[in-house]
Design an enzyme around this catalytic site. Structure first.
Site, PDB file in Angstrom:
ATOM      1  N   SER A   1       0.818  -1.023   0.001  1.00  0.00           N
ATOM      2  CA  SER A   1       0.016   0.063   0.069  1.00  0.00           C
ATOM      3  C   SER A   1       0.857   1.236  -0.059  1.00  0.00           C
ATOM      4  O   SER A   1       1.765   1.497   0.649  1.00  0.00           O
ATOM      5  CB  SER A   1      -0.909  -0.001   1.161  1.00  0.00           C
ATOM      6  OG  SER A   1      -1.661   1.154   1.192  1.00  0.00           O
TER       7      SER A   1
ATOM      8  N   THR B   1      -9.864  -1.025   2.326  1.00  0.00           N
ATOM      9  CA  THR B   1      -9.377  -1.626   0.946  1.00  0.00           C
ATOM     10  C   THR B   1      -9.756  -2.994   0.594  1.00  0.00           C
ATOM     11  O   THR B   1     -10.446  -3.518   1.728  1.00  0.00           O
ATOM     12  CB  THR B   1      -7.875  -1.385   0.645  1.00  0.00           C
ATOM     13  OG1 THR B   1      -7.511  -1.901  -0.828  1.00  0.00           O
ATOM     14  CG2 THR B   1      -7.063  -2.157   1.523  1.00  0.00           C
TER      15      THR B   1
ATOM     16  N   LYS C   1     -14.368  -3.519   1.022  1.00  0.00           N
ATOM     17  CA  LYS C   1     -15.181  -2.249   0.768  1.00  0.00           C
ATOM     18  C   LYS C   1     -16.595  -2.398   0.782  1.00  0.00           C
ATOM     19  O   LYS C   1     -17.391  -1.218   1.227  1.00  0.00           O
ATOM     20  CB  LYS C   1     -14.776  -1.946  -0.728  1.00  0.00           C
ATOM     21  CG  LYS C   1     -13.297  -1.145  -0.730  1.00  0.00           C
ATOM     22  CD  LYS C   1     -13.006  -0.684  -1.984  1.00  0.00           C
ATOM     23  CE  LYS C   1     -11.567   0.027  -2.063  1.00  0.00           C
ATOM     24  NZ  LYS C   1     -11.263   0.594  -3.342  1.00  0.00           N
TER      25      LYS C   1
ATOM     26  N   ASN D   1     -14.546   3.393   1.107  1.00  0.00           N
ATOM     27  CA  ASN D   1     -13.070   3.338   0.989  1.00  0.00           C
ATOM     28  C   ASN D   1     -12.681   4.204   2.126  1.00  0.00           C
ATOM     29  O   ASN D   1     -11.645   4.009   2.508  1.00  0.00           O
ATOM     30  CB  ASN D   1     -12.649   3.630  -0.302  1.00  0.00           C
ATOM     31  CG  ASN D   1     -12.301   4.964  -0.718  1.00  0.00           C
ATOM     32  OD1 ASN D   1     -13.337   5.674  -0.113  1.00  0.00           O
ATOM     33  ND2 ASN D   1     -11.230   5.353  -1.425  1.00  0.00           N
TER      34      ASN D   1
ATOM     35  N   ASP E   1     -13.171   7.039  -4.182  1.00  0.00           N
ATOM     36  CA  ASP E   1     -12.457   6.470  -5.491  1.00  0.00           C
ATOM     37  C   ASP E   1     -13.113   7.233  -6.706  1.00  0.00           C
ATOM     38  O   ASP E   1     -12.619   7.627  -7.679  1.00  0.00           O
ATOM     39  CB  ASP E   1     -12.814   5.098  -5.804  1.00  0.00           C
ATOM     40  CG  ASP E   1     -11.886   3.982  -4.774  1.00  0.00           C
ATOM     41  OD1 ASP E   1     -10.762   4.670  -4.142  1.00  0.00           O
ATOM     42  OD2 ASP E   1     -12.342   3.095  -4.411  1.00  0.00           O
TER      43      ASP E   1
ATOM     44  N   GLY F   1     -13.715  -5.763 -17.167  1.00  0.00           N
ATOM     45  CA  GLY F   1     -13.793  -5.996 -15.750  1.00  0.00           C
ATOM     46  C   GLY F   1     -15.257  -5.658 -15.285  1.00  0.00           C
ATOM     47  O   GLY F   1     -16.166  -4.733 -15.694  1.00  0.00           O
TER      48      GLY F   1
ATOM     49  N   GLY G   1     -15.772  -5.759 -11.345  1.00  0.00           N
ATOM     50  CA  GLY G   1     -15.822  -5.849 -10.094  1.00  0.00           C
ATOM     51  C   GLY G   1     -16.144  -4.181  -9.538  1.00  0.00           C
ATOM     52  O   GLY G   1     -16.826  -3.510 -10.379  1.00  0.00           O
TER      53      GLY G   1
ATOM     54  N   TYR H   1      -1.270   1.148 -11.135  1.00  0.00           N
ATOM     55  CA  TYR H   1      -0.229   1.953 -11.275  1.00  0.00           C
ATOM     56  C   TYR H   1       1.065   1.319 -11.030  1.00  0.00           C
ATOM     57  O   TYR H   1       2.029   1.948 -11.146  1.00  0.00           O
ATOM     58  CB  TYR H   1      -0.243   3.100 -10.269  1.00  0.00           C
ATOM     59  CG  TYR H   1      -0.734   2.564  -8.814  1.00  0.00           C
ATOM     60  CD1 TYR H   1      -1.883   2.399  -8.487  1.00  0.00           C
ATOM     61  CD2 TYR H   1       0.568   2.121  -8.035  1.00  0.00           C
ATOM     62  CE1 TYR H   1      -2.146   1.704  -7.208  1.00  0.00           C
ATOM     63  CE2 TYR H   1       0.251   1.541  -6.859  1.00  0.00           C
ATOM     64  CZ  TYR H   1      -1.034   1.236  -6.321  1.00  0.00           C
ATOM     65  OH  TYR H   1      -1.348   0.711  -5.128  1.00  0.00           O
TER      66      TYR H   1
END
Ligand code: ADP
Ligand code: S3P
Ligand code: MG
Length: 416
Positions: free
Chosen positions: A12, A49, A53, A74, A89, A113, A115, A193
């Site tokens: 993290s 996280t 969540k 979050n 987010d 995706g 999710g 990232y």
């Protein structure tokens, strides 16, 4: 007390970001038991996280609109015993898209995706008047489609990746959708990232499509939660500066170019100047094989050397904050360049042939015959140019001049 609640938190960045912007200590809570956490840990504010969540919601007294719609939290604030859940987010995504000048209004969106990140993106796109939104997934649910249905959505203009495909440590997993099937794309956005350029973003860049990775969003969602925790406002300029510094720190500077152009030499200078560890791929190959490059060529031949080189490049592609000097032939295999681009900016030391001819080829096996230099140069010049993010004209043996050009070009690159 402030901190982050999750299951595995070793990677993290939240702690660094929070402790940079505030004087408060930020604690990582790895918990298997939410009930105990909420009973015994007296926090003022926490971030939440994966995988909690959604699971924290029953413990909260109130949800912000985004958190309610997305059913994902979050950020939790403890207001005199009352727990309020937020989803920053959403805000992070908004800030990152605005930073990159990407607007979804009237655009045809593909989100890969299905999710919770995918839901956040879809909600944002809906709210901001996207023309249509298609979800492509490995296991599509109602109103979603499989990756292989992409042909039916070939008018898409923006693609978002909300899956972990290509994320560290599986950096080189190919993106499940072939971008040649989406000829109208103008932007590709990845929530990943690490690496800084995922498989999707590398493929997009090759097609001249604008790219955005997940780093700005990561920072912005953290900044928003800091604002909520401490009731402060952090200006966009300060956030942008922090982003620029972090991005530069995470990036490898990778030197390519002809043998004798000074890659090994300037990697050491760049390392020292920008506080990056230096990796010389040829040195690493020599150390790992207990042989000189020349001996490897003599004993096993060039093809074997190239496969050893490729393995080393692959390993180094996962590094951060390094100055990496490559062997001159690294560009011969396009995979090498894809690996190096994941966390690296590629800098070509572009030295003209007449200057190269004046260098001493010493222990370079491919240059023992002088006529080879010219051939290598013409065979490779385009490869070097096409692989480079930054080209450094090196028309001199004067170290200071080249160092100055490198500094200017690196500044230009990171501030544009
Ligand atoms: N600008 C420069 N000033 C002084 N020496 C240099 C300069 N560029 C390269 N050299 C020297 O030239 C030789 C070749 O450079 P090197 O960094 O080994 O090239 P490469 O790694 O690209 O093959 C080395 O002996 C290096 O010290
Ligand atoms: O150009 C090449 O194909 C090679 C360059 C060498 O590195 P330098 O460019 O540092 O000499 C070394 O990797 C090997 O001899 C092959
Ligand atoms: Mg070298």
């Amino acid at each position: 007390m402030y901190g982050l609640l999750g299951k595995v938190l070793t990677h993290s960045f939240s702690k660094d970001i929070h402790e940079f912007f505030t004087d408060c200590k930020y604690t990582l809570f790895e918990s298997d038991n939410l009930k105990e956490f909420f009973e015994y840990i007296p926090f003022s504010g926490i971030n939440v996280t994966i995988p909690y969540k959604h699971d924290v919601i029953p413990y909260l007294d109130e949800l912000s609109e985004e958190a309610h719609v997305l059913q994902a939290v979050n950020t939790i604030i403890n207001k005199s015993g009352k727990l309020i859940g937020y989803n920053t987010d959403y805000y992070g995504l908004e800030k990152a898209l605005s930073y990159a000048n990407i607007t979804v209004k009237n655009q045809e969106i593909i989100i890969v995706g299905n999710g919770s990140t995918s839901r956040t993106i879809a909600y944002y796109c809906k709210h901001n008047s996207a023309k249509n939104i298609t979800i492509l997934a490995r296991n599509p649910k109602k109103n979603e489609y499989h990756f292989t249905d992409v042909d039916n959505f070939n008018s898409a203009t923006i693609i978002f990746n909300a899956t972990p495909v290509g994320m560290f440590p599986n950096n080189n997993h190919p993106f499940p959708i072939d971008l040649s099937k989406l000829p109208h794309l103008t932007s590709a956005v990845d929530m990943i990232y690490n690496p800084l350029r995922s498989s999707l973003l590398i493929a997009a860049k090759k097609r001249n499509i604008q790219t955005l990775n997940g780093l700005f969003m990561l920072i912005s969602q953290a900044v928003k939660s800091i604002e909520l925790f401490h009731d402060v406002t952090i200006s966009d300029d300060v956030v942008q500066q922090y982003y620029n510094d972090l991005l530069f720190k995470m990036t490898n500077i990778v030197l390519i170019g002809m043998p004798m152009s000074g890659k090994s030499f300037f990697a050491r200078i760049i390392g020292q100047k920008y506080d990056k560890d230096v990796i010389d791929l040829d040195n690493m190959i020599e150390q790992e094989n207990h042989m000189s490059i020349q001996q490897i060529f003599e004993k096993y031949g060039e093809a074997t050397f190239r496969s050893i080189e490729k393995n080393i490049v692959y390993k180094c592609s996962k590094e951060h904050n390094k100055a990496i000097s490559c062997g001159g032939g690294v560009v011969l295999d396009p995979d090498n360049i894809d690996y190096l681009k994941q966390n690296g900016v590629i800098l070509y030391l572009d030295m003209p042939l007449d200057l190269l001819k004046r260098c001493n080829p010493r222990n370079r096996p491919l240059l023992q015959n002088p006529a080879n230099l010219e051939k290598l140069y013409y065979d490779r010049n385009d490869l070097y140019r096409n692989s480079a993010d930054i080209i450094i004209p090196k028309n001199t043996f004067n170290k200071n001049i080249t160092e100055g050009i490198i500094e200017v070009k690196i500044n230009e690159y990171f501030n544009s």
